[in-house]
Design a protein around this motif. Structure first.
Motif, PDB file in Angstrom:
ATOM      1  N   UNK A 291       0.839  -1.200   0.000  1.00  0.00           N
ATOM      2  CA  UNK A 291       0.000   0.000   0.000  1.00  0.00           C
ATOM      3  C   UNK A 291       0.874   1.251   0.000  1.00  0.00           C
ATOM      4  N   UNK A 292       1.912   1.252   0.853  1.00  0.00           N
ATOM      5  CA  UNK A 292       2.784   2.420   0.935  1.00  0.00           C
ATOM      6  C   UNK A 292       3.522   2.675  -0.379  1.00  0.00           C
ATOM      7  N   UNK A 293       3.815   1.600  -1.112  1.00  0.00           N
ATOM      8  CA  UNK A 293       4.572   1.766  -2.356  1.00  0.00           C
ATOM      9  C   UNK A 293       3.796   2.530  -3.417  1.00  0.00           C
ATOM     10  N   UNK A 294       2.480   2.656  -3.226  1.00  0.00           N
ATOM     11  CA  UNK A 294       1.661   3.382  -4.198  1.00  0.00           C
ATOM     12  C   UNK A 294       1.017   4.642  -3.630  1.00  0.00           C
ATOM     13  N   UNK A 295       1.479   5.050  -2.459  1.00  0.00           N
ATOM     14  CA  UNK A 295       0.896   6.247  -1.853  1.00  0.00           C
ATOM     15  C   UNK A 295       1.262   7.499  -2.637  1.00  0.00           C
ATOM     16  N   UNK A 296       2.535   7.678  -2.923  1.00  0.00           N
ATOM     17  CA  UNK A 296       2.962   8.883  -3.620  1.00  0.00           C
ATOM     18  C   UNK A 296       2.658   8.772  -5.113  1.00  0.00           C
ATOM     19  N   UNK A 297       2.256   9.867  -5.679  1.00  0.00           N
ATOM     20  CA  UNK A 297       1.919   9.906  -7.092  1.00  0.00           C
ATOM     21  C   UNK A 297       3.108   9.499  -7.959  1.00  0.00           C
ATOM     22  N   UNK A 298       4.286  10.010  -7.613  1.00  0.00           N
ATOM     23  CA  UNK A 298       5.478   9.683  -8.390  1.00  0.00           C
ATOM     24  C   UNK A 298       5.795   8.196  -8.324  1.00  0.00           C
ATOM     25  N   UNK A 299       5.567   7.573  -7.184  1.00  0.00           N
ATOM     26  CA  UNK A 299       5.805   6.134  -7.048  1.00  0.00           C
ATOM     27  C   UNK A 299       4.823   5.336  -7.888  1.00  0.00           C
ATOM     28  N   UNK A 300       3.573   5.786  -7.908  1.00  0.00           N
ATOM     29  CA  UNK A 300       2.577   5.104  -8.741  1.00  0.00           C
ATOM     30  C   UNK A 300       2.988   5.150 -10.214  1.00  0.00           C
ATOM     31  N   UNK A 301       3.464   6.312 -10.650  1.00  0.00           N
ATOM     32  CA  UNK A 301       3.890   6.452 -12.046  1.00  0.00           C
ATOM     33  C   UNK A 301       5.021   5.483 -12.366  1.00  0.00           C
ATOM     34  N   UNK A 302       5.995   5.392 -11.474  1.00  0.00           N
ATOM     35  CA  UNK A 302       7.128   4.491 -11.717  1.00  0.00           C
ATOM     36  C   UNK A 302       6.685   3.031 -11.685  1.00  0.00           C
ATOM     37  N   UNK A 303       5.800   2.684 -10.770  1.00  0.00           N
ATOM     38  CA  UNK A 303       5.315   1.305 -10.703  1.00  0.00           C
ATOM     39  C   UNK A 303       4.541   0.923 -11.967  1.00  0.00           C
ATOM     40  N   UNK A 304       3.736   1.843 -12.464  1.00  0.00           N
ATOM     41  CA  UNK A 304       3.008   1.575 -13.702  1.00  0.00           C
ATOM     42  C   UNK A 304       3.976   1.329 -14.857  1.00  0.00           C
ATOM     43  N   UNK A 305       5.007   2.167 -14.942  1.00  0.00           N
ATOM     44  CA  UNK A 305       5.991   2.018 -16.007  1.00  0.00           C
ATOM     45  C   UNK A 305       6.745   0.701 -15.886  1.00  0.00           C
ATOM     46  N   UNK A 306       7.178   0.370 -14.680  1.00  0.00           N
ATOM     47  CA  UNK A 306       7.945  -0.859 -14.461  1.00  0.00           C
ATOM     48  C   UNK A 306       7.134  -2.091 -14.828  1.00  0.00           C
ATOM     49  N   UNK A 307       5.873  -2.102 -14.403  1.00  0.00           N
ATOM     50  CA  UNK A 307       5.035  -3.271 -14.675  1.00  0.00           C
ATOM     51  C   UNK A 307       4.827  -3.489 -16.172  1.00  0.00           C
ATOM     52  N   UNK A 308       4.751  -2.398 -16.921  1.00  0.00           N
ATOM     53  CA  UNK A 308       4.617  -2.565 -18.368  1.00  0.00           C
ATOM     54  C   UNK A 308       5.946  -2.976 -19.004  1.00  0.00           C
ATOM     55  N   UNK A 309       7.014  -2.251 -18.685  1.00  0.00           N
ATOM     56  CA  UNK A 309       8.303  -2.484 -19.334  1.00  0.00           C
ATOM     57  C   UNK A 309       8.855  -3.872 -19.015  1.00  0.00           C
ATOM     58  N   UNK A 310       8.733  -4.297 -17.761  1.00  0.00           N
ATOM     59  CA  UNK A 310       9.284  -5.596 -17.365  1.00  0.00           C
ATOM     60  C   UNK A 310       8.380  -6.766 -17.755  1.00  0.00           C
ATOM     61  N   UNK A 311       7.073  -6.581 -17.581  1.00  0.00           N
ATOM     62  CA  UNK A 311       6.164  -7.728 -17.659  1.00  0.00           C
ATOM     63  C   UNK A 311       5.068  -7.596 -18.709  1.00  0.00           C
ATOM     64  N   UNK A 312       5.017  -6.432 -19.394  1.00  0.00           N
ATOM     65  CA  UNK A 312       3.924  -6.174 -20.329  1.00  0.00           C
ATOM     66  C   UNK A 312       2.577  -6.379 -19.628  1.00  0.00           C
ATOM     67  N   UNK A 313       2.512  -5.960 -18.370  1.00  0.00           N
ATOM     68  CA  UNK A 313       1.315  -6.158 -17.547  1.00  0.00           C
ATOM     69  C   UNK A 313       1.170  -4.968 -16.599  1.00  0.00           C
ATOM     70  N   UNK A 314       0.689  -3.850 -17.139  1.00  0.00           N
ATOM     71  CA  UNK A 314       0.558  -2.637 -16.337  1.00  0.00           C
ATOM     72  C   UNK A 314      -0.350  -2.846 -15.141  1.00  0.00           C
ATOM     73  N   UNK A 315      -1.360  -3.686 -15.287  1.00  0.00           N
ATOM     74  CA  UNK A 315      -2.334  -3.906 -14.210  1.00  0.00           C
ATOM     75  C   UNK A 315      -1.759  -4.683 -13.033  1.00  0.00           C
TER      76      UNK A 315
END
Length: 443
Positions: free
Chosen positions: A377-401
């Motif tokens: 939960x804490x990893x997605x609290x900050x807006x900037x962290x959410x943006x990076x997590x979204x990018x990582x999930x797509x780039x690494x796994x092709x699974x933004x969700x």
């Protein structure tokens, strides 16, 4: 100007507060591809008047030529030099004058750039990132400047820092085939020897829209954001070279690797680095929970046993190195005064053997699950962290969700899974052991 900076700082603070309750709900986003291959992810959060504009390029140190290591990290610096339309040294000033902040970071697997701006400056952020993608100054002046910068950075952060070579010494023993065998900062001799054309080719190959994910998160209107994205990115040409992706598979370690490093230090350090599975695999999630159980903070097993109870260590902990390909996890301990390194290592091994032989208790398991739920939960609290997590999930796994489902993968781990991965990965034949000792002890 001062008031503008204060306003942005206050907005960032409010963003952190507002997102806490919001994270109990699904993180919504929209994604699509431009014709040139750029992947776009839009996340609307109108709780505060700020926006994060970020681009993740799927290039890290693992994409480098073994004779030219350090290029990915070098470009993290070079990309702030300026562009055809931004004077040299002025890139950061555009953001700061608008009341924003910016930064970048590089890993073995990707390079990430971002700006945090007042939401009425969205167009500025998009222009800056499009300029970086299309018109960056990769010329002799900038290259020579940044060569000096990155070489000096290695001197300060690796060569002159106590235990600064830890990752470097660990990775070159843990890997013989895969490019993870060198670290992100690379070899200064490779940077010195590289010609301007080599840097220019690197830019042309990897800094292209079809090797990037653009994420906009914050106080945006989706349709107007799409219009601006089309304005600044749609005409950027798709890369015309094959993008190099390393495919080599590292063989088994084939037995424990043990060595001693003499360093400019006062206190010895014991490091145990176990080879681990790639991010996103079922074993990765189980092993991540196991690592936290053993060495995640002062309530962990290693800390309680070695530091609090036996008083054999001044400190004990771990560094996970979560990479896109199979990697390593490092556990470390600093021996207390008068404690022999071999005795402390034996005490570490006792704690590791316990998780191989016994199921953890239901109470300890529930505590572990709570820790991961809280951390997620804490990893997605900050807006900037959410943006990076979204990018990582797509780039690494092709699974933004994955940003909405990854916690389920942790919660699916059982006590039996934790014991199983302990027996599979935390074994002597799968580890590198290093003793860092003061140079005064060298014969």
């Amino acid at each position: 100007m001062k008031n503008r900076f204060l306003l942005l700082a206050f907005s960032l603070f409010l963003a952190g507060i507002g997102a806490v309750s919001a994270q109990s709900n699904k993180i919504s986003f929209e994604e699509y591809d431009l014709d040139n291959g750029l992947h776009v992810i839009l996340h609307q959060d109108k709780s505060t008047p700020i926006v994060t504009v970020s681009v993740m390029y799927h290039v890290g140190s693992k994409n480098e030529n073994p004779e030219r290591t350090g290029f990915a990290h070098f470009f993290e610096h070079l990309m702030f030099e300026g562009t055809q339309n931004i004077p040299r040294g002025e890139y950061s000033n555009f953001v700061e004058r608008a009341g924003g902040t910016l930064n970048a970071n590089t890993s073995n697997d990707r390079t990430y750039y971002y700006e945090i701006l007042p939401s009425n400056q969205l167009e500025l952020g998009l222009w800056l990132e499009s300029e970086r993608m299309l018109h960056a100054k990769v010329d002799s002046i900038g290259i020579q400047t940044q060569k000096k910068v990155v070489i000096e950075e290695k001197k300060q952060t690796v060569d002159s820092r106590p235990y600064g070579t830890l990752f470097q010494e660990t990775m070159k023993r843990a890997f013989k085939v895969h490019p993870y065998r060198w670290t992100v900062i690379g070899d200064p001799d490779h940077i010195r020897a590289a010609k301007d054309e080599e840097f220019q080719q690197f830019y042309k190959e990897f800094y292209v829209p079809n090797n990037a994910a653009l994420v906009i998160a914050g106080d945006i209107e989706i349709e107007s954001a799409k219009e601006l994205i089309n304005k600044y990115f749609a005409e950027i040409p798709k890369g015309n070279k094959d993008i190099y992706r390393p495919t080599m598979v590292e063989p088994d370690l084939g037995g424990e690797v043990r060595d001693t490093i003499f360093d400019n230090i006062q206190l010895p350090l014991i490091v145990q680095a176990y080879r681990t599975p790639a991010m996103g695999t079922d074993d990765y999630y189980a092993l991540d929970m196991l690592s936290t159980l053993l060495s995640g903070g002062q309530s962990s097993r290693l800390y309680k046993s070695l530091v609090d109870e036996q008083q054999k260590a001044l400190e004990a902990g771990s560094f996970a190195m979560p990479f896109q390909d199979p990697s390593v996890a490092l556990a470390y301990a600093l021996p207390n005064m008068g404690v022999d390194c071999a005795d402390l290592e034996a005490a570490i091994d006792v704690e590791v053997s316990k998780v191989r032989e016994e199921l953890i208790s239901e109470k300890e398991f529930q505590k572990l699950r709570n820790q991961f739920e809280n951390s997620f939960v804490k990893s997605n609290v900050k807006l900037a962290s959410r943006a990076e997590n979204l990018a990582t999930n797509y780039v690494y796994f092709d699974n933004t969700n994955l940003i909405n489902t990854e916690l389920d993968k942790y919660m699916a781990v059982t006590r039996e899974d934790i014991k199983r991965v302990a027996n599979k990965y935390l074994v002597e034949d799968n580890r590198v052991v290093l003793y860092y000792l003061p140079k005064s002890q060298q014969n």
